[in-house]
Design a protein around this motif. Structure first.
Motif, PDB file in Angstrom:
ATOM      1  N   GLN A  44       2.734  15.685  -2.667  1.00 47.76           N
ATOM      2  CA  GLN A  44       2.151  15.845  -3.868  1.00 47.76           C
ATOM      3  C   GLN A  44       1.184  17.445  -3.640  1.00 47.76           C
ATOM      4  OE1 GLN A  44       2.516  14.355  -6.709  1.00 47.76           O
ATOM      5  NE2 GLN A  44       3.766  13.071  -5.778  1.00 47.76           N
ATOM      6  N   ILE A  45       0.808  17.465  -2.465  1.00 49.61           N
ATOM      7  CA  ILE A  45       0.240  18.891  -2.291  1.00 49.61           C
ATOM      8  C   ILE A  45       1.212  19.869  -2.472  1.00 49.61           C
ATOM      9  CG2 ILE A  45      -0.745  20.385  -0.309  1.00 49.61           C
ATOM     10  CD1 ILE A  45      -2.321  17.751   0.437  1.00 49.61           C
ATOM     11  N   THR A  46       2.593  19.782  -1.773  1.00 52.38           N
ATOM     12  CA  THR A  46       3.577  20.859  -1.987  1.00 52.38           C
ATOM     13  C   THR A  46       3.862  21.004  -3.466  1.00 52.38           C
ATOM     14  OG1 THR A  46       4.730  19.929   0.057  1.00 52.38           O
ATOM     15  CG2 THR A  46       5.943  21.236  -1.264  1.00 52.38           C
ATOM     16  N   LEU A  47       3.813  19.788  -4.289  1.00 52.22           N
ATOM     17  CA  LEU A  47       4.087  19.908  -5.780  1.00 52.22           C
ATOM     18  C   LEU A  47       3.153  20.777  -6.417  1.00 52.22           C
ATOM     19  CD1 LEU A  47       5.613  16.514  -6.684  1.00 52.22           C
ATOM     20  CD2 LEU A  47       6.908  18.527  -6.638  1.00 52.22           C
ATOM     21  N   LEU A  48       1.848  20.551  -6.102  1.00 52.38           N
ATOM     22  CA  LEU A  48       0.601  21.173  -6.474  1.00 52.38           C
ATOM     23  C   LEU A  48       0.945  22.660  -6.280  1.00 52.38           C
ATOM     24  CD1 LEU A  48      -1.965  20.734  -7.844  1.00 52.38           C
ATOM     25  CD2 LEU A  48      -3.024  20.774  -5.565  1.00 52.38           C
TER      26      LEU A  48
ATOM     27  N   LEU B  22       0.950  -1.315   0.121  1.00 53.20           N
ATOM     28  CA  LEU B  22       0.139  -0.081   0.066  1.00 53.20           C
ATOM     29  C   LEU B  22       0.938   1.354  -0.165  1.00 53.20           C
ATOM     30  CD1 LEU B  22      -2.967  -0.667   2.428  1.00 53.20           C
ATOM     31  CD2 LEU B  22      -2.968  -0.004  -0.101  1.00 53.20           C
ATOM     32  N   ALA B  23       1.965   1.286   0.771  1.00 53.26           N
ATOM     33  CA  ALA B  23       2.946   2.347   0.896  1.00 53.26           C
ATOM     34  C   ALA B  23       3.563   2.592  -0.432  1.00 53.26           C
ATOM     35  CB  ALA B  23       3.991   2.261   1.832  1.00 53.26           C
ATOM     36  N   LEU B  24       3.907   1.454  -1.374  1.00 54.56           N
ATOM     37  CA  LEU B  24       4.416   1.611  -2.519  1.00 54.56           C
ATOM     38  C   LEU B  24       3.422   2.165  -3.412  1.00 54.56           C
ATOM     39  CD1 LEU B  24       6.764   0.044  -4.443  1.00 54.56           C
ATOM     40  CD2 LEU B  24       4.744  -1.386  -4.991  1.00 54.56           C
ATOM     41  N   VAL B  25       2.332   1.519  -3.446  1.00 56.71           N
ATOM     42  CA  VAL B  25       1.294   2.231  -4.470  1.00 56.71           C
ATOM     43  C   VAL B  25       1.093   3.742  -4.160  1.00 56.71           C
ATOM     44  CG1 VAL B  25      -1.126   1.945  -4.956  1.00 56.71           C
ATOM     45  CG2 VAL B  25       0.250  -0.052  -4.833  1.00 56.71           C
TER      46      VAL B  25
ATOM     47  N   PHE C 169      -2.146  14.268  -6.270  1.00 53.36           N
ATOM     48  CA  PHE C 169      -2.489  14.067  -4.728  1.00 53.36           C
ATOM     49  C   PHE C 169      -3.764  13.140  -4.454  1.00 53.36           C
ATOM     50  CE2 PHE C 169      -5.371  17.582  -5.809  1.00 53.36           C
ATOM     51  CZ  PHE C 169      -6.490  16.981  -5.173  1.00 53.36           C
ATOM     52  N   LEU C 170      -4.497  12.758  -5.631  1.00 51.97           N
ATOM     53  CA  LEU C 170      -5.718  11.951  -5.253  1.00 51.97           C
ATOM     54  C   LEU C 170      -5.334  10.286  -5.102  1.00 51.97           C
ATOM     55  CD1 LEU C 170      -7.977  13.207  -8.353  1.00 51.97           C
ATOM     56  CD2 LEU C 170      -8.163  13.700  -5.987  1.00 51.97           C
ATOM     57  N   GLY C 171      -4.244   9.928  -5.578  1.00 53.35           N
ATOM     58  CA  GLY C 171      -4.031   8.382  -5.299  1.00 53.35           C
ATOM     59  C   GLY C 171      -3.539   8.309  -3.803  1.00 53.35           C
ATOM     60  N   PRO C 172      -2.600   9.180  -3.496  1.00 50.37           N
ATOM     61  CA  PRO C 172      -2.177   8.970  -1.805  1.00 50.37           C
ATOM     62  C   PRO C 172      -3.188   9.294  -0.954  1.00 50.37           C
ATOM     63  CG  PRO C 172      -0.505  10.307  -3.225  1.00 50.37           C
ATOM     64  CD  PRO C 172      -1.530   9.974  -4.089  1.00 50.37           C
ATOM     65  N   LEU C 173      -4.118  10.193  -1.478  1.00 49.52           N
ATOM     66  CA  LEU C 173      -5.378  10.700  -0.532  1.00 49.52           C
ATOM     67  C   LEU C 173      -6.275   9.476  -0.370  1.00 49.52           C
ATOM     68  CD1 LEU C 173      -7.122  12.977   0.943  1.00 49.52           C
ATOM     69  CD2 LEU C 173      -8.031  13.152  -1.145  1.00 49.52           C
ATOM     70  N   ILE C 174      -6.547   8.770  -1.537  1.00 57.62           N
ATOM     71  CA  ILE C 174      -7.431   7.567  -1.123  1.00 57.62           C
ATOM     72  C   ILE C 174      -6.771   6.425  -0.470  1.00 57.62           C
ATOM     73  CG2 ILE C 174      -8.346   5.655  -2.697  1.00 57.62           C
ATOM     74  CD1 ILE C 174      -8.678   7.745  -4.876  1.00 57.62           C
ATOM     75  N   ILE C 175      -5.388   6.396  -0.763  1.00 57.64           N
ATOM     76  CA  ILE C 175      -4.713   5.234   0.111  1.00 57.64           C
ATOM     77  C   ILE C 175      -4.806   5.712   1.486  1.00 57.64           C
ATOM     78  CG2 ILE C 175      -2.585   4.083   0.629  1.00 57.64           C
ATOM     79  CD1 ILE C 175      -3.805   3.285  -2.042  1.00 57.64           C
TER      80      ILE C 175
ATOM     81  N   HIS D   1       2.921   6.122  -3.151  1.00 54.81           N
ATOM     82  CA  HIS D   1       4.045   6.678  -3.756  1.00 54.81           C
ATOM     83  C   HIS D   1       3.999   6.804  -4.985  1.00 54.81           C
ATOM     84  CE1 HIS D   1       6.222   7.883   0.178  1.00 54.81           C
ATOM     85  NE2 HIS D   1       6.161   6.528   0.503  1.00 54.81           N
ATOM     86  N   LEU D   2       3.934   5.776  -5.782  1.00 52.87           N
ATOM     87  CA  LEU D   2       3.823   5.579  -7.107  1.00 52.87           C
ATOM     88  C   LEU D   2       2.588   6.348  -7.809  1.00 52.87           C
ATOM     89  CD1 LEU D   2       5.353   2.029  -8.052  1.00 52.87           C
ATOM     90  CD2 LEU D   2       6.380   4.459  -8.123  1.00 52.87           C
ATOM     91  N   LEU D   3       1.335   6.335  -7.066  1.00 55.58           N
ATOM     92  CA  LEU D   3       0.180   6.796  -7.826  1.00 55.58           C
ATOM     93  C   LEU D   3       0.258   8.302  -7.880  1.00 55.58           C
ATOM     94  CD1 LEU D   3      -2.953   4.804  -6.207  1.00 55.58           C
ATOM     95  CD2 LEU D   3      -2.258   5.441  -8.699  1.00 55.58           C
ATOM     96  N   GLY D   4       1.262   8.788  -6.903  1.00 57.36           N
ATOM     97  CA  GLY D   4       1.516  10.366  -6.850  1.00 57.36           C
ATOM     98  C   GLY D   4       1.968  10.871  -8.242  1.00 57.36           C
ATOM     99  N   ILE D   5       2.754   9.896  -9.076  1.00 55.51           N
ATOM    100  CA  ILE D   5       3.145  10.290 -10.275  1.00 55.51           C
ATOM    101  C   ILE D   5       2.247  10.634 -11.132  1.00 55.51           C
ATOM    102  CG2 ILE D   5       4.778   9.655 -12.068  1.00 55.51           C
ATOM    103  CD1 ILE D   5       6.437   8.152  -9.905  1.00 55.51           C
TER     104      ILE D   5
END
Length: 126
Positions: A69-73, A26-29, A39-45, A31-35
């Motif tokens: 991801q929020i920082t990048l946004l 779940l942690a791996l997913v 921010f939606l992928g990490p938010l859901i996880i 981080h990778l969903l952020g790419i």
């Protein structure tokens, strides 16, 4: 009322030892969903794992990915605003490259069971 009532405690450190494979995945997913999803992928996880007491590693890493991801946004928005003077495109390209490289490093570390902290991220979600 004492002067220490309004001070928030620092977040607890990640659990020591090797987290279960499900948490590491779940942690791996996260981080990778952020790419791909910002921010939606990490938010859901994070929303999925935050109420499970036995998945503290996944919750911690999803929260870390979400903060990054929020920082990048925020950086992307600044880059779009600064694109008027042509430096914004460079800022956005560097932010995208940082997202790609740091998210992959974080995903590899999370898959190994090591709690990763991004070198620059606003800690908005505590």
């Amino acid at each position: 009322m004492s002067e220490f009532d309004n001070v928030t405690a620092p977040p607890p450190p990640p659990a020591s030892g090797n987290p279960p494979q499900e948490d590491r995945t779940l942690a791996l997913v996260a981080h990778l969903l952020g790419i791909a999803t910002s921010f939606l992928g990490p938010l859901i996880i994070w929303l999925i794992s935050k109420d499970k007491p036995n998945s503290s590693f996944a919750t911690d890493q999803a929260k870390e990915a979400l903060n990054f991801q929020i920082t990048l946004l925020i950086i992307y928005v600044i880059g779009i605003i600064l694109s008027v003077i042509l430096i914004g495109a460079l800022i956005n390209m560097l932010a995208w490259l940082a997202c790609l490289v740091l998210s992959i490093i974080a995903a590899v570390k999370a898959n190994d069971g090591v709690a990763y902290r991004y070198p620059f991220a606003l800690r908005l979600i505590k």
